[in-house]
Write a protein that holds these residues in place. Sequence first.
Motif, PDB file in Angstrom:
ATOM      1  N   PHE A 308       0.827  -1.210   0.000  1.00  0.00           N
ATOM      2  CA  PHE A 308       0.000   0.000   0.000  1.00  0.00           C
ATOM      3  C   PHE A 308       0.863   1.262   0.000  1.00  0.00           C
ATOM      4  CE2 PHE A 308      -2.029   3.266   2.757  1.00  0.00           C
ATOM      5  CZ  PHE A 308      -3.052   3.657   1.897  1.00  0.00           C
ATOM      6  N   VAL A 309       1.860   1.318   0.882  1.00  0.00           N
ATOM      7  CA  VAL A 309       2.683   2.534   0.950  1.00  0.00           C
ATOM      8  C   VAL A 309       3.620   2.633  -0.255  1.00  0.00           C
ATOM      9  CG1 VAL A 309       2.544   2.651   3.461  1.00  0.00           C
ATOM     10  CG2 VAL A 309       4.455   1.447   2.414  1.00  0.00           C
ATOM     11  N   ARG A 310       3.972   1.498  -0.829  1.00  0.00           N
ATOM     12  CA  ARG A 310       4.833   1.503  -2.021  1.00  0.00           C
ATOM     13  C   ARG A 310       4.101   2.126  -3.218  1.00  0.00           C
ATOM     14  NH1 ARG A 310       5.803  -3.514  -2.011  1.00  0.00           N
ATOM     15  NH2 ARG A 310       7.874  -3.456  -1.033  1.00  0.00           N
ATOM     16  N   ILE A 364      -1.792  13.252  10.902  1.00  0.00           N
ATOM     17  CA  ILE A 364      -0.349  13.024  10.775  1.00  0.00           C
ATOM     18  C   ILE A 364      -0.077  11.866   9.827  1.00  0.00           C
ATOM     19  CG2 ILE A 364       1.741  12.344  12.008  1.00  0.00           C
ATOM     20  CD1 ILE A 364       0.698  13.786  14.440  1.00  0.00           C
ATOM     21  N   LEU A 365      -0.787  10.761  10.015  1.00  0.00           N
ATOM     22  CA  LEU A 365      -0.588   9.589   9.162  1.00  0.00           C
ATOM     23  C   LEU A 365      -0.842   9.931   7.699  1.00  0.00           C
ATOM     24  CD1 LEU A 365      -0.128   6.586   8.661  1.00  0.00           C
ATOM     25  CD2 LEU A 365      -2.525   6.184   9.289  1.00  0.00           C
ATOM     26  N   LEU A 369       1.806   9.823   4.558  1.00  0.00           N
ATOM     27  CA  LEU A 369       1.506   8.988   3.393  1.00  0.00           C
ATOM     28  C   LEU A 369       1.565   9.784   2.089  1.00  0.00           C
ATOM     29  CD1 LEU A 369      -1.487   6.860   4.763  1.00  0.00           C
ATOM     30  CD2 LEU A 369       0.734   5.971   4.053  1.00  0.00           C
ATOM     31  N   ASP A 370       1.302  11.083   2.172  1.00  0.00           N
ATOM     32  CA  ASP A 370       1.248  11.914   0.968  1.00  0.00           C
ATOM     33  C   ASP A 370       2.576  12.597   0.649  1.00  0.00           C
ATOM     34  OD1 ASP A 370      -1.377  11.278   0.537  1.00  0.00           O
ATOM     35  OD2 ASP A 370      -2.189  13.066   1.514  1.00  0.00           O
ATOM     36  N   VAL A 392       7.034   4.206   8.922  1.00  0.00           N
ATOM     37  CA  VAL A 392       5.963   3.220   8.753  1.00  0.00           C
ATOM     38  C   VAL A 392       5.043   3.628   7.604  1.00  0.00           C
ATOM     39  CG1 VAL A 392       3.868   2.290   9.832  1.00  0.00           C
ATOM     40  CG2 VAL A 392       6.016   2.315  11.101  1.00  0.00           C
ATOM     41  N   ALA A 393       4.896   4.934   7.391  1.00  0.00           N
ATOM     42  CA  ALA A 393       4.074   5.434   6.289  1.00  0.00           C
ATOM     43  C   ALA A 393       4.831   5.458   4.966  1.00  0.00           C
ATOM     44  CB  ALA A 393       3.561   6.836   6.617  1.00  0.00           C
TER      45      ALA A 393
END
Length: 500
Positions: A308-310, A364-365, A369-370, A392-393
Motif C-alpha cells: 500500500f505505501v509503495r 499526521i498519518l 503517506l502523501d 511506517v508510512a
Amino acid sequence: MLPISSPTSPSPDPVKKHSKGGELDRKNSFNSLKSAIQSALSLNNPRSWLLLSILFIQLVLLLMLRSIPASLSISRGGGGADQTSAEVPVTSIAFVKDQCESGRIYVYNMPKTFNEELVENCHVLSAWGSRCDMLSNDGFGRKATGLNGVVPVDLIPAWYWTDQFSSEVIFHNRILNHKCRTLEAESATAFYIPFYTGLAVGKYLWSNSTAKERDWHCEKMIKWLRDQDHWKRSNGWDHFIMMGRITWDFRRSNDDDWGSSCIHLPGMRNITRLLIERNPWDYFDVGVPYPTGFHPRSDSDVVQWQDFVRKRNRSTLFCFAGATRGTIRNDFRGLLLNHCKSEPDTCRVVNCAGSRCSNGTSAILETFLDSDFCLQPRGDSFTRRSIFDCMVAGSIPVLFWKRSAYYQYQWFLPDDPNSYSVFIDRNEVKNGTKSIKQELDKYSREDVKKMREKVIDYIPKFLYAKPQEGLETIKDAFDVAIDGVLNRFRQQEEWGYKWK
C-alpha cells in the motif's frame, strides 16, 4: 527293481563334448521357457494382473513406511521397567532446537507491585490525568478511529492510538508467550525483569515529588533482585529489562535534578536496558523503536501495508508535523514550521500545538503517506516517535541531529544512513546557507524510489505485532530486540571476562 545306482556303471567322462543335438535341445528349452514367461506376463493372463497387483501393494506399503518419521522414546522419569514414555518425532526435536539455538529466556515472577498493580492503578499514573486508555488492549491503547479512506479498510482493525511510553506492557505480554521462554531457570541463557520502570516513575516527573519517591520502586526492585540466586551468579550480566521511557528519565545525578536515579543504583550496572532512547556512550543501553499505531495481526497484514505505501501517490515533496517550544530560545521546530509555511506548494504542515496530535489523529498519518520526505528535528530529547511514524508510512526521514537515529537504533536500521534518510546540518539551515527544499530537490525520482524501498523493507522492524506469540514468519521489533539480546549475551560469554 532297478538299483538306485550301480557300482559297476561306467563313470562319466570328466569333460563331455556337447553334440549339436544337445545344443539344439537347450535352444528349444530356452525358447520354451521364454514363451512360458511371455505367456505368464501377458496382460491377457489373469496371473499377470495378480502379480502386478502384489507388486503395486508392496510399493505403496514401502512408501508409507518411509513417510513415517523416526521416533525417539523419551522417558518421563528415571530408569525402570515401569516408566511410561512418549514418542516424540526426531524432526520435531530438531525444529525446537533450531528455534532457540541462541538460548532460552526465564521471566521472573515478580511481586505485583512492580507491574500489575501499576497498571491496575492507571488512573493515578500521571499528573495530567488517567492513563487507563493508554494501557488498554495489552498496551496498544484505544482502537484507532477516523481512518476510513486513509488506510485499507481491512487493515483498520490493526491500528490503535498507541502511547509512546507503553513498551513495558507490550514487551511483558509478548515475552510471556515467546517460543524460547523457559519455566526452568537453570536452563535459561537470559533472565527478563518485568518491572514497569517507566510507569513507576512517570507519575512523579511533573509533580513536586522528592528524590526518594522517584527512586522508591527501583530501589525495592533491586533489593528483591539481588536476593535471587541467578542474579548473584552473574551479577546481572545475563539479565535484561525494558524501560519504557528515554534513558535520561532514569539518570538523575543529584536529588534536585530530573527523573529517578535507577540506572545509577547499585545492582543496575551490568543489566542490559532496552529504551526508546539510549545513551550512545553506555554499552548497556540499547535503543529500540518507539511503539507506533500499526500492530499487524499476520504476515499478510505486513505485506499488504508495504504494498500500500509503495504504490501510494505522493503529491507533496516534504512535510512537518510538530509544535513549537516557546520556552526554548531559537527553537528549531519553530523555524521548520515557518520554513514549511513559506513553501506551501512543496511542504505540508500539521501544527501539533497543544494536545491535538497526542495519540489519536489521522492527520499526521495521512500527511506522511502523501509526502516523499518528512522533517524530523529532535523532540523533547534527541529522539522522537515521529521518526518511526514517518517511516511506517513509507516517507523518507530528514534528520538534523545524528543522535536522533544513527546512534540509537543500530539493530533496527540499515547500516548506511544515506540509503534510507537525508541528513542536513541544522546550523546551515539556521544561518540560511542551506535551503531544505533545494537540498531535497537534488534527489531524482529514481533516488527517491530507491530510498523509499529501503524504508519499506525495514518497516517490519519498526512494528510491534498484535498476536502475543508474534507473526508467522516475519520478525517484528520485539523479535529483533530479543534476538539481539541473546546474541549479545553469547558474545559476552566469549569475552571470558566480566567485571562485578
